[in-house]
Structure formats: C-alpha cells, structure tokens
Design a protein around this motif. Structure first.
Motif, PDB file in Angstrom:
ATOM      1  N   LEU A  79       0.830  -1.202   0.000  1.00  0.00           N
ATOM      2  CA  LEU A  79       0.000   0.000   0.000  1.00  0.00           C
ATOM      3  C   LEU A  79       0.864   1.253   0.000  1.00  0.00           C
ATOM      4  N   THR A  80       1.953   1.204   0.760  1.00  0.00           N
ATOM      5  CA  THR A  80       2.859   2.337   0.783  1.00  0.00           C
ATOM      6  C   THR A  80       3.496   2.551  -0.581  1.00  0.00           C
ATOM      7  N   LYS A  81       3.882   1.451  -1.241  1.00  0.00           N
ATOM      8  CA  LYS A  81       4.435   1.571  -2.593  1.00  0.00           C
ATOM      9  C   LYS A  81       3.432   2.233  -3.527  1.00  0.00           C
ATOM     10  N   GLN A  82       2.187   1.767  -3.465  1.00  0.00           N
ATOM     11  CA  GLN A  82       1.155   2.350  -4.328  1.00  0.00           C
ATOM     12  C   GLN A  82       0.936   3.829  -4.008  1.00  0.00           C
ATOM     13  N   HIS A  83       0.977   4.148  -2.730  1.00  0.00           N
ATOM     14  CA  HIS A  83       0.790   5.541  -2.318  1.00  0.00           C
ATOM     15  C   HIS A  83       1.946   6.404  -2.825  1.00  0.00           C
ATOM     16  N   ILE A  84       3.177   5.886  -2.739  1.00  0.00           N
ATOM     17  CA  ILE A  84       4.347   6.609  -3.244  1.00  0.00           C
ATOM     18  C   ILE A  84       4.204   6.863  -4.739  1.00  0.00           C
ATOM     19  N   ILE A  85       3.807   5.831  -5.473  1.00  0.00           N
ATOM     20  CA  ILE A  85       3.644   5.967  -6.927  1.00  0.00           C
ATOM     21  C   ILE A  85       2.553   6.974  -7.259  1.00  0.00           C
ATOM     22  N   THR A  86       1.448   6.917  -6.515  1.00  0.00           N
ATOM     23  CA  THR A  86       0.354   7.863  -6.752  1.00  0.00           C
ATOM     24  C   THR A  86       0.812   9.294  -6.512  1.00  0.00           C
ATOM     25  N   LEU A  87       1.517   9.513  -5.412  1.00  0.00           N
ATOM     26  CA  LEU A  87       2.001  10.861  -5.113  1.00  0.00           C
ATOM     27  C   LEU A  87       3.029  11.325  -6.143  1.00  0.00           C
ATOM     28  N   PHE A  94      10.354  13.978  -4.224  1.00  0.00           N
ATOM     29  CA  PHE A  94      10.747  12.885  -3.340  1.00  0.00           C
ATOM     30  C   PHE A  94      10.710  13.337  -1.883  1.00  0.00           C
ATOM     31  N   ASP A  95      11.177  14.557  -1.622  1.00  0.00           N
ATOM     32  CA  ASP A  95      11.187  15.067  -0.246  1.00  0.00           C
ATOM     33  C   ASP A  95       9.775  15.176   0.319  1.00  0.00           C
ATOM     34  N   GLU A  96       8.846  15.685  -0.481  1.00  0.00           N
ATOM     35  CA  GLU A  96       7.469  15.825  -0.017  1.00  0.00           C
ATOM     36  C   GLU A  96       6.842  14.468   0.278  1.00  0.00           C
ATOM     37  N   ALA A  98       8.412  11.625   1.016  1.00  0.00           N
ATOM     38  CA  ALA A  98       9.059  11.026   2.190  1.00  0.00           C
ATOM     39  C   ALA A  98       8.534  11.648   3.474  1.00  0.00           C
ATOM     40  N   GLU A  99       8.347  12.948   3.469  1.00  0.00           N
ATOM     41  CA  GLU A  99       7.847  13.624   4.666  1.00  0.00           C
ATOM     42  C   GLU A  99       6.392  13.256   4.942  1.00  0.00           C
ATOM     43  N   GLN A 100       5.576  13.207   3.895  1.00  0.00           N
ATOM     44  CA  GLN A 100       4.148  12.918   4.075  1.00  0.00           C
ATOM     45  C   GLN A 100       3.913  11.494   4.570  1.00  0.00           C
ATOM     46  N   LEU A 101       4.681  10.528   4.049  1.00  0.00           N
ATOM     47  CA  LEU A 101       4.464   9.124   4.410  1.00  0.00           C
ATOM     48  C   LEU A 101       5.377   8.651   5.541  1.00  0.00           C
ATOM     49  N   SER A 102       6.262   9.513   5.998  1.00  0.00           N
ATOM     50  CA  SER A 102       7.214   9.174   7.066  1.00  0.00           C
ATOM     51  C   SER A 102       8.062   7.961   6.700  1.00  0.00           C
ATOM     52  N   VAL A 103       8.609   7.991   5.492  1.00  0.00           N
ATOM     53  CA  VAL A 103       9.523   6.943   5.028  1.00  0.00           C
ATOM     54  C   VAL A 103      10.813   7.622   4.583  1.00  0.00           C
ATOM     55  N   PRO A 104      11.927   6.876   4.583  1.00  0.00           N
ATOM     56  CA  PRO A 104      13.187   7.471   4.127  1.00  0.00           C
ATOM     57  C   PRO A 104      13.110   7.856   2.646  1.00  0.00           C
ATOM     58  N   ILE A 105      13.836   8.889   2.283  1.00  0.00           N
ATOM     59  CA  ILE A 105      13.824   9.354   0.901  1.00  0.00           C
ATOM     60  C   ILE A 105      14.426   8.300  -0.027  1.00  0.00           C
ATOM     61  N   THR A 106      15.358   7.479   0.488  1.00  0.00           N
ATOM     62  CA  THR A 106      15.941   6.422  -0.346  1.00  0.00           C
ATOM     63  C   THR A 106      14.883   5.387  -0.723  1.00  0.00           C
ATOM     64  N   THR A 107      13.953   5.119   0.186  1.00  0.00           N
ATOM     65  CA  THR A 107      12.862   4.193  -0.115  1.00  0.00           C
ATOM     66  C   THR A 107      11.990   4.758  -1.220  1.00  0.00           C
ATOM     67  N   VAL A 108      11.694   6.046  -1.130  1.00  0.00           N
ATOM     68  CA  VAL A 108      10.880   6.689  -2.161  1.00  0.00           C
ATOM     69  C   VAL A 108      11.583   6.602  -3.515  1.00  0.00           C
ATOM     70  N   GLN A 109      12.885   6.867  -3.528  1.00  0.00           N
ATOM     71  CA  GLN A 109      13.644   6.811  -4.775  1.00  0.00           C
ATOM     72  C   GLN A 109      13.648   5.401  -5.364  1.00  0.00           C
ATOM     73  N   LEU A 110      13.829   4.395  -4.519  1.00  0.00           N
ATOM     74  CA  LEU A 110      13.852   3.019  -5.010  1.00  0.00           C
ATOM     75  C   LEU A 110      12.503   2.608  -5.586  1.00  0.00           C
ATOM     76  N   VAL A 111      11.429   2.962  -4.895  1.00  0.00           N
ATOM     77  CA  VAL A 111      10.090   2.596  -5.381  1.00  0.00           C
ATOM     78  C   VAL A 111       9.811   3.287  -6.715  1.00  0.00           C
ATOM     79  N   VAL A 112      10.161   4.561  -6.819  1.00  0.00           N
ATOM     80  CA  VAL A 112       9.923   5.290  -8.067  1.00  0.00           C
ATOM     81  C   VAL A 112      10.795   4.733  -9.190  1.00  0.00           C
ATOM     82  N   ASP A 113      12.060   4.429  -8.892  1.00  0.00           N
ATOM     83  CA  ASP A 113      12.942   3.847  -9.906  1.00  0.00           C
ATOM     84  C   ASP A 113      12.397   2.515 -10.412  1.00  0.00           C
ATOM     85  N   ASN A 114      11.939   1.672  -9.488  1.00  0.00           N
ATOM     86  CA  ASN A 114      11.356   0.389  -9.893  1.00  0.00           C
ATOM     87  C   ASN A 114      10.097   0.595 -10.729  1.00  0.00           C
TER      88      ASN A 114
END
Length: 121
Positions: A79-87, A94-96, A98-114
C-alpha cells in the motif's frame, strides 16, 4: 596580434572544458545508479535474513508473532508503494513524499525507480 592569441587560447580552453564536463556528469550518474543498486541489494539481503530467522525460530518451536504480522507488513508495504507511486505521478517531489508518508527518501527513490523501470519494460 597578442590579443588574438589570448582570445584563441581562452576559446580553446573553454571548448576543452565543455567536452570534459559531459564526461564528468556521466560518472556522477553511474555512481548514483551503483548506490541505488547496492541499497536495493542490501534491502533484499536483509529481508532474506529475516525470513531465515523466522524459519529457524519455527523449527525450534518458538512462537513467532512476527510471521502473523509479516503478511500485514507486506500489505502495508505494498500500500505504501502504491501511495508513493500515486504521489509521484501527481507531481510531488521525493522530499514531499518522504515527509508525508514518514519513510526514508531512499525508499521513495527506489520505489519510483522500480516503477519507472517496470513502465519502460
């Protein structure tokens, strides 16, 4: 005559530096790609170790409350992955995200890259 020599020398140096700048940028991108791949590999290895630990604890007969929660964690993670992709597709940085979902920015980058890699394939 002396002024033209200086102008030609400076122009030559500028052209050389321009070409050199193209190669320097490629090295930075390679480094970022290698770090991203390394981070993803480490994350996968940590997940495998956790799964092995759960299996060993089950073999020893210990109660493993984590195994019941692991399905929930996977669902939340998906669900978090889907939420990251939607955002990301809505134009958030990426910063926004990561801050909104309280996850590391590296996680956001990896999910978006994938997500981008899967979209291309």
């Amino acid at each position: 005559m002396e002024q033209w020599t200086i102008v030609i020398v400076l122009l030559t140096i500028a052209i050389i530096l321009l070409f050199a700048s193209f190669f320097v940028k490629d090295n930075d991108r390679k480094f970022a790609d290698e770090m991203s791949e390394y981070t993803l590999q480490l994350t996968e290895e940590i997940h495998e170790v956790k799964q092995r630990l759960i299996a060993v604890e089950e073999e020893l007969g210990k109660e493993v409350p984590v195994s019941e929660d692991s399905q929930t964690v996977k669902k939340v993670h998906n669900l978090t992955k889907q939420h990251i992709i939607t955002l990301y597709t809505s134009g958030r940085t990426f910063d926004e995200i990561a801050e909104q979902l309280s996850v590391p920015i590296t996680t956001v980058q990896l999910v978006v890259d994938n997500y981008i890699e899967q979209s291309i394939v």
